[in-house]
Design a protein around this motif. Structure first.
Motif, PDB file in Angstrom:
ATOM      1  N   THR A 159       0.764  -1.091  -0.106  1.00 25.80           N
ATOM      2  CA  THR A 159       0.098   0.012   0.115  1.00 25.80           C
ATOM      3  C   THR A 159       1.008   1.268   0.235  1.00 25.80           C
ATOM      4  N   VAL A 160       2.046   1.170   0.648  1.00 27.91           N
ATOM      5  CA  VAL A 160       2.868   2.447   0.780  1.00 27.91           C
ATOM      6  C   VAL A 160       3.403   2.551  -0.792  1.00 27.91           C
ATOM      7  N   LEU A 161       3.824   1.374  -1.188  1.00 36.02           N
ATOM      8  CA  LEU A 161       4.680   1.560  -2.503  1.00 36.02           C
ATOM      9  C   LEU A 161       3.469   2.124  -3.757  1.00 36.02           C
ATOM     10  N   GLY A 162       2.336   1.489  -3.671  1.00 38.30           N
ATOM     11  CA  GLY A 162       1.201   2.087  -4.189  1.00 38.30           C
ATOM     12  C   GLY A 162       0.705   3.465  -4.193  1.00 38.30           C
ATOM     13  N   ALA A 163       0.919   4.033  -2.947  1.00 43.82           N
ATOM     14  CA  ALA A 163       0.734   5.418  -2.691  1.00 43.82           C
ATOM     15  C   ALA A 163       1.822   6.240  -3.343  1.00 43.82           C
ATOM     16  N   ILE A 164       3.248   5.982  -3.199  1.00 41.23           N
ATOM     17  CA  ILE A 164       4.233   6.491  -4.074  1.00 41.23           C
ATOM     18  C   ILE A 164       3.860   6.744  -5.434  1.00 41.23           C
ATOM     19  N   VAL A 165       3.487   5.541  -6.173  1.00 33.47           N
ATOM     20  CA  VAL A 165       3.311   5.720  -7.454  1.00 33.47           C
ATOM     21  C   VAL A 165       2.263   6.695  -7.813  1.00 33.47           C
ATOM     22  N   THR A 166       1.146   6.361  -7.086  1.00 40.39           N
ATOM     23  CA  THR A 166      -0.329   7.221  -7.337  1.00 40.39           C
ATOM     24  C   THR A 166       0.217   8.728  -7.219  1.00 40.39           C
ATOM     25  N   ASP A 167       0.904   9.119  -6.043  1.00 39.75           N
ATOM     26  CA  ASP A 167       1.462  10.446  -5.924  1.00 39.75           C
ATOM     27  C   ASP A 167       2.121  10.996  -7.011  1.00 39.75           C
ATOM     28  N   ALA A 168       3.193  10.324  -7.405  1.00 38.31           N
ATOM     29  CA  ALA A 168       4.006  10.526  -8.454  1.00 38.31           C
ATOM     30  C   ALA A 168       3.397  10.793  -9.619  1.00 38.31           C
ATOM     31  N   TRP A 169       2.256   9.916 -10.115  1.00 40.97           N
ATOM     32  CA  TRP A 169       1.762  10.084 -11.261  1.00 40.97           C
ATOM     33  C   TRP A 169       0.728  11.300 -11.233  1.00 40.97           C
ATOM     34  N   ASN A 170       0.088  11.647 -10.084  1.00 43.14           N
ATOM     35  CA  ASN A 170      -0.706  12.610 -10.034  1.00 43.14           C
ATOM     36  C   ASN A 170      -0.009  13.996 -10.210  1.00 43.14           C
ATOM     37  N   ALA A 171       1.286  13.936  -9.626  1.00 41.65           N
ATOM     38  CA  ALA A 171       2.198  15.176  -9.438  1.00 41.65           C
ATOM     39  C   ALA A 171       2.804  15.337 -10.981  1.00 41.65           C
ATOM     40  N   GLY A 172       2.822  14.473 -11.788  1.00 42.12           N
ATOM     41  CA  GLY A 172       3.336  14.584 -12.887  1.00 42.12           C
ATOM     42  C   GLY A 172       5.047  14.252 -12.784  1.00 42.12           C
ATOM     43  N   GLY A 173       5.111  13.583 -11.941  1.00 41.69           N
ATOM     44  CA  GLY A 173       6.425  12.992 -11.444  1.00 41.69           C
ATOM     45  C   GLY A 173       6.984  11.747 -12.209  1.00 41.69           C
ATOM     46  N   LEU A 174       6.150  11.160 -12.901  1.00 40.78           N
ATOM     47  CA  LEU A 174       6.649   9.965 -13.566  1.00 40.78           C
ATOM     48  C   LEU A 174       6.883  10.239 -15.071  1.00 40.78           C
ATOM     49  N   HIS A 175       8.210   9.996 -15.538  1.00 35.63           N
ATOM     50  CA  HIS A 175       8.602   9.988 -16.787  1.00 35.63           C
ATOM     51  C   HIS A 175       9.358   8.871 -17.161  1.00 35.63           C
ATOM     52  N   PRO A 176       8.683   7.884 -17.645  1.00 35.22           N
ATOM     53  CA  PRO A 176       9.175   6.704 -17.943  1.00 35.22           C
ATOM     54  C   PRO A 176       9.742   6.271 -19.397  1.00 35.22           C
ATOM     55  N   PRO A 177      10.714   5.627 -19.549  1.00 38.56           N
ATOM     56  CA  PRO A 177      11.398   5.343 -21.071  1.00 38.56           C
ATOM     57  C   PRO A 177      10.217   4.555 -21.716  1.00 38.56           C
ATOM     58  N   ALA A 178      10.451   4.702 -22.992  1.00 41.51           N
ATOM     59  CA  ALA A 178       9.671   3.850 -24.048  1.00 41.51           C
ATOM     60  C   ALA A 178       9.789   2.353 -23.622  1.00 41.51           C
ATOM     61  N   ALA A 179       8.506   1.835 -23.681  1.00 40.31           N
ATOM     62  CA  ALA A 179       8.358   0.460 -23.412  1.00 40.31           C
ATOM     63  C   ALA A 179       7.414  -0.185 -24.130  1.00 40.31           C
ATOM     64  N   PRO A 180       7.240  -1.606 -24.041  1.00 40.84           N
ATOM     65  CA  PRO A 180       6.139  -2.361 -24.902  1.00 40.84           C
ATOM     66  C   PRO A 180       4.942  -1.758 -24.067  1.00 40.84           C
ATOM     67  N   GLU A 181       3.818  -1.635 -25.010  1.00 38.56           N
ATOM     68  CA  GLU A 181       2.287  -1.579 -24.295  1.00 38.56           C
ATOM     69  C   GLU A 181       2.097  -3.087 -23.946  1.00 38.56           C
ATOM     70  N   PRO A 182       1.337  -2.758 -22.594  1.00 35.56           N
ATOM     71  CA  PRO A 182       0.881  -4.069 -22.022  1.00 35.56           C
ATOM     72  C   PRO A 182      -0.372  -4.927 -22.857  1.00 35.56           C
ATOM     73  N   PRO A 183      -0.217  -6.294 -23.092  1.00 36.98           N
ATOM     74  CA  PRO A 183      -1.360  -6.904 -23.835  1.00 36.98           C
ATOM     75  C   PRO A 183      -2.573  -6.775 -23.298  1.00 36.98           C
ATOM     76  N   ALA A 184      -3.461  -6.972 -24.286  1.00 37.65           N
ATOM     77  CA  ALA A 184      -4.662  -6.561 -23.927  1.00 37.65           C
ATOM     78  C   ALA A 184      -5.622  -7.799 -22.901  1.00 37.65           C
ATOM     79  N   GLU A 185      -4.831  -8.960 -22.979  1.00 35.29           N
ATOM     80  CA  GLU A 185      -5.381  -9.939 -22.115  1.00 35.29           C
ATOM     81  C   GLU A 185      -5.009  -9.850 -20.473  1.00 35.29           C
ATOM     82  N   VAL A 186      -4.166  -8.738 -20.476  1.00 33.11           N
ATOM     83  CA  VAL A 186      -3.956  -8.393 -18.955  1.00 33.11           C
ATOM     84  C   VAL A 186      -4.513  -7.329 -18.375  1.00 33.11           C
ATOM     85  N   ALA A 187      -5.313  -6.623 -19.005  1.00 29.76           N
ATOM     86  CA  ALA A 187      -6.389  -5.426 -18.702  1.00 29.76           C
ATOM     87  C   ALA A 187      -7.046  -5.881 -17.257  1.00 29.76           C
TER      88      ALA A 187
END
Length: 231
Positions: free
Chosen positions: A137-165
């Protein structure tokens, strides 16, 4: 009546704590599969029938140990992460990750109980879920806060496949509002964290990596970069 009941409750709590302390020592010598209520009773000087008033079965005792382990790890992670500024997302990630490793290295047998091989014949009850989620839950909060603050700048990567949605939707409960791509980057980063700790606790780095804290810190930073956490 109240004073008498309070005294009985205190005695029961003390005996319960003594039972779980002895059981934790058993984990170190016999592993979770070798945990025995009768052996605990012998060490305490109790008749075996008396211990069943506290833990009706070995599985009840295992459940108590598992909940204690998850809570102890979760508390360590929560305290380390809470000491960081809220906007220091990378710092929070590093603090939480090191807290996981530090606790696991200091309590290898308890870590093995909660993150090692399943105990044959044991099925964890729903009672363990709240404690099990504290660290992630702590790790999830870090990711959520970073996303909401515009603090995630990931490199290019493959898109997740549809079957894992659908799976992403399950995991998103820990990171509400983040897109599937971030969910899977987070899962990959968390797997790096716990996989590294598992390798160390279970001896896979013996005769291979000596500077383990420094190596772990670098691995955490690599995982953070893949997730897109900026300094």
């Amino acid at each position: 009546m109240t004073a008498s009941r309070t005294a009985r409750e205190r005695v029961r709590a003390e005996l319960t704590r003594e039972i779980t302390d002895i059981a934790r020592r058993q984990l170190a010598t016999d592993g979770a599969g070798g945990l025995s209520l009768r052996a605990v009773a012998r060490e305490m000087g109790m008749v075996s029938s008396a211990i069943y008033r506290y833990f009706p079965s070995r599985d009840d005792l295992l459940t108590a140990l598992i909940i204690d382990g998850y809570n102890a790890l979760g508390q360590a992670v929560e305290q380390a992460e809470a000491a960081c500024p809220r906007t220091a997302h990378l710092g929070r990630w590093l603090a939480a990750g090191h807290a996981v490793r530090d606790w696991a290295v200091a309590h290898p047998h308890e870590y093995a109980l909660i993150y090692g091989s399943p105990v044959p014949g044991y099925q964890a009850p729903q009672d363990t879920v709240a404690a099990r989620l504290r660290d992630v839950t702590v790790l999830g909060a870090i990711v959520t806060d970073a996303w909401n603050a515009g603090g995630l700048h990931p490199p290019a990567a493959p898109e997740p496949p549809a079957e894992v949605a659908a799976d992403a939707e399950n995991i998103r409960a820990l990171m509400p509002g983040v897109p599937d791509d971030v969910v899977w980057r987070a899962m990959a980063s968390w797997s790096t964290l716990y996989g590294w700790v598992n390798f160390e606790v279970f001896g896979q780095f013996n005769n291979t990596i000596d500077s383990r804290r420094a190596a772990f810190d670098h691995a955490l930073r690599l995982a953070a970069a893949a997730l897109g956490l900026a300094a």
